[in-house]
Design an enzyme around this catalytic site. Structure first.
Site, PDB file in Angstrom:
ATOM      1  N   PRO A  25       0.837  -1.205   0.000  1.00 35.37           N
ATOM      2  CG  PRO A  25       0.032  -1.026   2.166  1.00 35.37           C
ATOM      3  CD  PRO A  25       0.748  -1.963   1.254  1.00 35.37           C
ATOM      4  CB  CYS A  27      -0.645   7.361   0.932  1.00 36.79           C
ATOM      5  SG  CYS A  27      -1.193   6.508   2.422  1.00 36.79           S
ATOM      6  CB  ALA A  64      -3.149   3.638   4.557  1.00 34.95           C
ATOM      7  CD  GLN A 106      -1.877  -0.456   5.144  1.00 33.11           C
ATOM      8  OE1 GLN A 106      -1.877   0.761   4.939  1.00 33.11           O
ATOM      9  NE2 GLN A 106      -0.777  -1.146   5.340  1.00 33.11           N
ATOM     10  CE1 TYR A 190       0.280   7.559   9.569  1.00 27.53           C
ATOM     11  CE2 TYR A 190       1.036   5.506   8.581  1.00 27.53           C
ATOM     12  CZ  TYR A 190       0.969   6.885   8.570  1.00 27.53           C
ATOM     13  OH  TYR A 190       1.593   7.602   7.579  1.00 27.53           O
ATOM     14  NE  ARG A 238       3.445  -2.727   5.254  1.00 35.69           N
ATOM     15  CZ  ARG A 238       3.908  -1.974   4.257  1.00 35.69           C
ATOM     16  NH1 ARG A 238       3.433  -0.760   4.061  1.00 35.69           N
ATOM     17  NH2 ARG A 238       4.816  -2.440   3.437  1.00 35.69           N
ATOM     18  N   GLY A 338       7.788  -1.704  -3.811  1.00 35.72           N
ATOM     19  CA  GLY A 338       7.113  -0.428  -3.659  1.00 35.72           C
ATOM     20  C   GLY A 338       7.565   0.625  -4.646  1.00 35.72           C
ATOM     21  NE  ARG A 339      10.325   5.632  -1.436  1.00 31.91           N
ATOM     22  CZ  ARG A 339       9.927   5.242  -0.229  1.00 31.91           C
ATOM     23  NH1 ARG A 339       9.928   3.951   0.070  1.00 31.91           N
ATOM     24  NH2 ARG A 339       9.531   6.121   0.677  1.00 31.91           N
TER      25      ARG A 339
END
Length: 368
Positions: A25, A27, A64, A106, A190, A238, A338-339
């Site tokens: 995930p 954002c 998320a 997520q 979070y 996660r 991811g990236r």
């Protein structure tokens, strides 16, 4: 030649991914901030995920997605607290399935890190409660993430109960939206992570003061989600395996440690969690992290070897051979790219070519 581990199917419960190349995930901060379309997925979200599905990614975890308006990181986050949001996500999940990709989502609550600008606007500065689209954050204890952030309100027992129900309600909507896996966000500073760590949880009631107290919210959320999530579909969790503050387990004010993560994983496994998505950090803004290629893989490996729980590894995994070695050596069951998937939506196709694996992509691309 045997099939590379990266391109072998993987099954959890009744769901099988075509390969072990998964997207975590990430954002996008691209939903409307207010009004009837607040938290609703847009064409950007469809295109963002659709391109990676067409590129061969085996499983995609939607960013998320907040279980309530005040649970958003920013006003521009996706949400899943109403039926309009549910309906908008169906278009995405249908396309992902059509491309052979498993759609996952997520579910999260931002806690004290809520109410911020988009990352590319004023570096994601905190929004005060009296600013347009701002609000006052909620947290286990009344301690701000940084001097620039608004001090959050400490949650009451009644508010905690509401949040647990909000996670379950969001999971019910995720099922209606067509998702085949749900991930509970317990990482990156979070809300659930804030309860887990003694650095941010200073409560003395049943939701603090000890490992059992600090993990209570996480376990209640897991139980509530598993109760509404079908038995044939997998549930992920996660985690931030360490706060990067101290690994000294005798110092109960320092932070969450890798040993705590292994202990929690055993509890989650017993409650029907099928896979732990192992990340690190995010709790404090000034933690010192030596971010080198694959730096988080040892934490995933520790969970897998010490508990038997399937794990996904993430963190500066960028090359096909690197990903293959992680899986072939038994350090993880899947890798989250991811990236690198942001830079190359067809990373899976390229990795298959480099490893000599068969790859079946969209028929429209067969000439490529």
């Amino acid at each position: 030649m045997s099939t590379p581990a990266l391109f072998t199917p993987y099954t959890l419960r009744d769901v099988t991914t075509r390969n072990r190349v998964w997207m975590p995930p990430m954002c996008q901060y691209s939903a409307a901030p207010a009004g009837d379309l607040a938290g609703v997925a847009t064409d950007w979200h469809f295109t963002h995920q659709g391109a990676r599905a067409a590129g061969g990614t085996g499983l995609i975890i939607t960013e998320a997605t907040a279980v309530s308006p005040e649970g958003r990181i920013s006003p521009y986050d996706l949400g899943l607290w109403n039926d309009t949001q549910t309906q908008a996500l169906r278009r995405i999940t249908a396309f992902l399935k059509d491309q052979g990709t498993v759609p996952a989502i997520q579910l999260g609550h931002a806690g004290r890190k809520a109410s911020t600008e988009r990352t590319w606007v004023d570096r994601g500065r905190p929004l005060a409660a009296d600013e347009p689209h701002g609000w006052r954050p909620l947290a286990p204890s009344a301690h701000a993430f940084s001097p620039a952030h608004t001090t959050p309100d400490e949650l009451t027992r009644e508010q905690i109960d509401v949040i647990v129900r909000q996670f379950a309600d969001a999971a019910t909507r995720a099922l209606a939206a067509g998702y085949q896996a749900v991930e509970i966000h317990g990482a990156h500073g979070y809300l659930i992570h804030e309860f887990l760590s003694p650095h941010t949880n200073h409560r003395t009631d049943a939701y603090g003061a000890s490992f059992e107290g600090r993990t209570r919210l996480a376990l209640e959320v897991v139980d509530a989600v598993r109760a509404v999530w079908p038995e044939h579909l997998p549930l992920f969790f996660r985690t931030s395996a360490t706060d990067w503050l101290s690994e000294d387990t005798t110092d109960q004010r320092e932070g969450w440690t890798s040993q705590d993560t292994v202990r929690l994983a055993k509890e989650l496994l017993a409650r029907g969690v099928d896979l732990m998505d192992v990340s690190t950090g995010g709790l404090v803004p000034d933690a010192r992290i030596d971010a080198t290629p694959g730096f988080q893989v040892p934490f995933a490996e520790a969970v897998r070897t010490q508990t038997g729980m399937p794990v996904a590894a993430v963190g500066l995994i960028t090359e096909a051979r690197q990903a293959e070695d992680i899986l072939a050596s038994g350090r993880a069951d899947a890798v989250l790219i991811g990236r690198e998937l942001l830079r190359d939506p067809s990373w899976a196709r390229r990795a298959a070519a480099e490893l000599g694996a068969d790859f079946t992509g969209p028929v429209q691309y067969h000439r490529a």
